[in-house]
Design a protein around this motif. Structure first.
Motif, mmCIF file in Angstrom:
data_model
loop_
_atom_site.group_PDB
_atom_site.id
_atom_site.type_symbol
_atom_site.label_atom_id
_atom_site.label_comp_id
_atom_site.label_asym_id
_atom_site.label_seq_id
_atom_site.Cartn_x
_atom_site.Cartn_y
_atom_site.Cartn_z
ATOM 1 N N LYS A 8 -24.545 5.171 18.842
ATOM 2 C CA LYS A 8 -24.517 4.428 20.100
ATOM 3 C C LYS A 8 -25.142 3.041 19.931
ATOM 4 O O LYS A 8 -25.899 2.794 19.002
ATOM 5 N N ASN A 9 -24.819 2.162 20.863
ATOM 6 C CA ASN A 9 -25.396 0.811 20.900
ATOM 7 C C ASN A 9 -25.216 0.060 19.577
ATOM 8 O O ASN A 9 -26.149 -0.552 19.044
ATOM 9 N N SER A 23 -24.237 -2.866 17.103
ATOM 10 C CA SER A 23 -24.202 -4.326 17.201
ATOM 11 C C SER A 23 -22.750 -4.781 17.150
ATOM 12 O O SER A 23 -21.851 -4.012 16.766
#
Length: 256
Positions: free
Chosen positions: A63-64, A66
């Motif tokens: 998740k998350n 870049s």
């Protein structure tokens, strides 16, 4: 006989995979199944299932990511990270808003061919805008891409005022890497078109760099009526990317 056996196996696979898991199939995975049904038969256990029985992971659980991770290490779910807007995109575009630019390379290699020679087996020559341009181009016949190109060509051929933009097509099939990256260009699959570069803008040309973290402005000279014709037939436009590429049209019906 081999084709009959293959058809029977595909049918059995559909019966096994689809009913039990249909309710659990992510909405965007259903789009891949619908638009590439010749190659994809279903979804099971967090994997897209291809007609030859091979599987590809949908969500890698990271998740998350870049922005650079999304470009270099995407999963299939990440390809839908940014929603493509068929209506005019808000200008200036949000930083790193690039719907369609995040691509899982092995997925498209699986769909269109794992080498230039394999892709060439499914290419077809068409005459682009026979009245206004008459240029021969090579495009893929897979997933109806060639028929979409022909429909776009026929429609745009009715607008002589667009001839300067539509002539001197800069490229369709061209097996190569994207400049400044190790990522394979979508031109490698014959389902992408660059129109006349004389009237187009590309972020790398404007910033005179290849740094994907650069702060960009925005430039475009392509009439939006041309864009709408491509979009109507399932093509995303690079002019709706923060990393803009206004010559670029790419057949991605799953995003439309």
């Amino acid at each position: 006989m081999k084709k009959l056996i293959s058809l029977i196996l595909v049918t059995i696979s559909l019966l096994i995979i689809q009913p039990a898991s249909a309710a659990k199939i992510p909405t965007n995975a259903k789009k891949l199944i619908r638009h590439y049904k010749e190659s994809i038969i279903g979804f099971e256990d967090n994997h897209i299932v291809f007609t030859d029985g091979t599987r590809m992971k949908w969500d890698d659980g990271i998740k998350n990511k870049s922005y650079q991770q999304l470009l270099d290490e995407p999963d299939l779910e990440d390809m839908f990270h940014d929603k493509y807007r068929k209506r005019k995109a808000q200008i200036p575009l949000s930083v790193n808003y690039d719907p369609g630019r995040i691509r899982v390379e092995p997925f498209f290699l699986k769909l269109y061919g794992e080498s230039a020679d394999k892709v060439k087996e499914n290419l077809k020559e068409i005459i682009w805008c026979p009245k206004l341009v008459g240029q021969k181009i090579m495009v893929s016949t897979l997933y109806g891409a060639d028929k979409k190109f022909e429909k776009i060509s026929a429609e745009l051929d009715k607008y002589p005022e667009f001839a300067p933009y539509l002539s001197k097509i800069a490229g369709t099939f061209n097996w190569r890497k994207i400049a400044g990256t190790n990522r394979l260009s979508m031109h490698s699959f014959g389902m992408t078109m660059d129109i006349n570069t004389k009237f187009t803008h590309y972020w790398q040309w404007d910033c005179k760099c290849k740094n994907e973290d650069v702060v960009l402005g925005y430039n475009n000279s392509i009439p939006l009526k041309i864009v709408r014709v491509f979009e109507k037939h399932g093509f995303v436009w690079g002019g709706k990317w923060y990393h803009y590429d206004t010559m670029h049209f790419e057949y991605r019906p799953e995003l439309m």
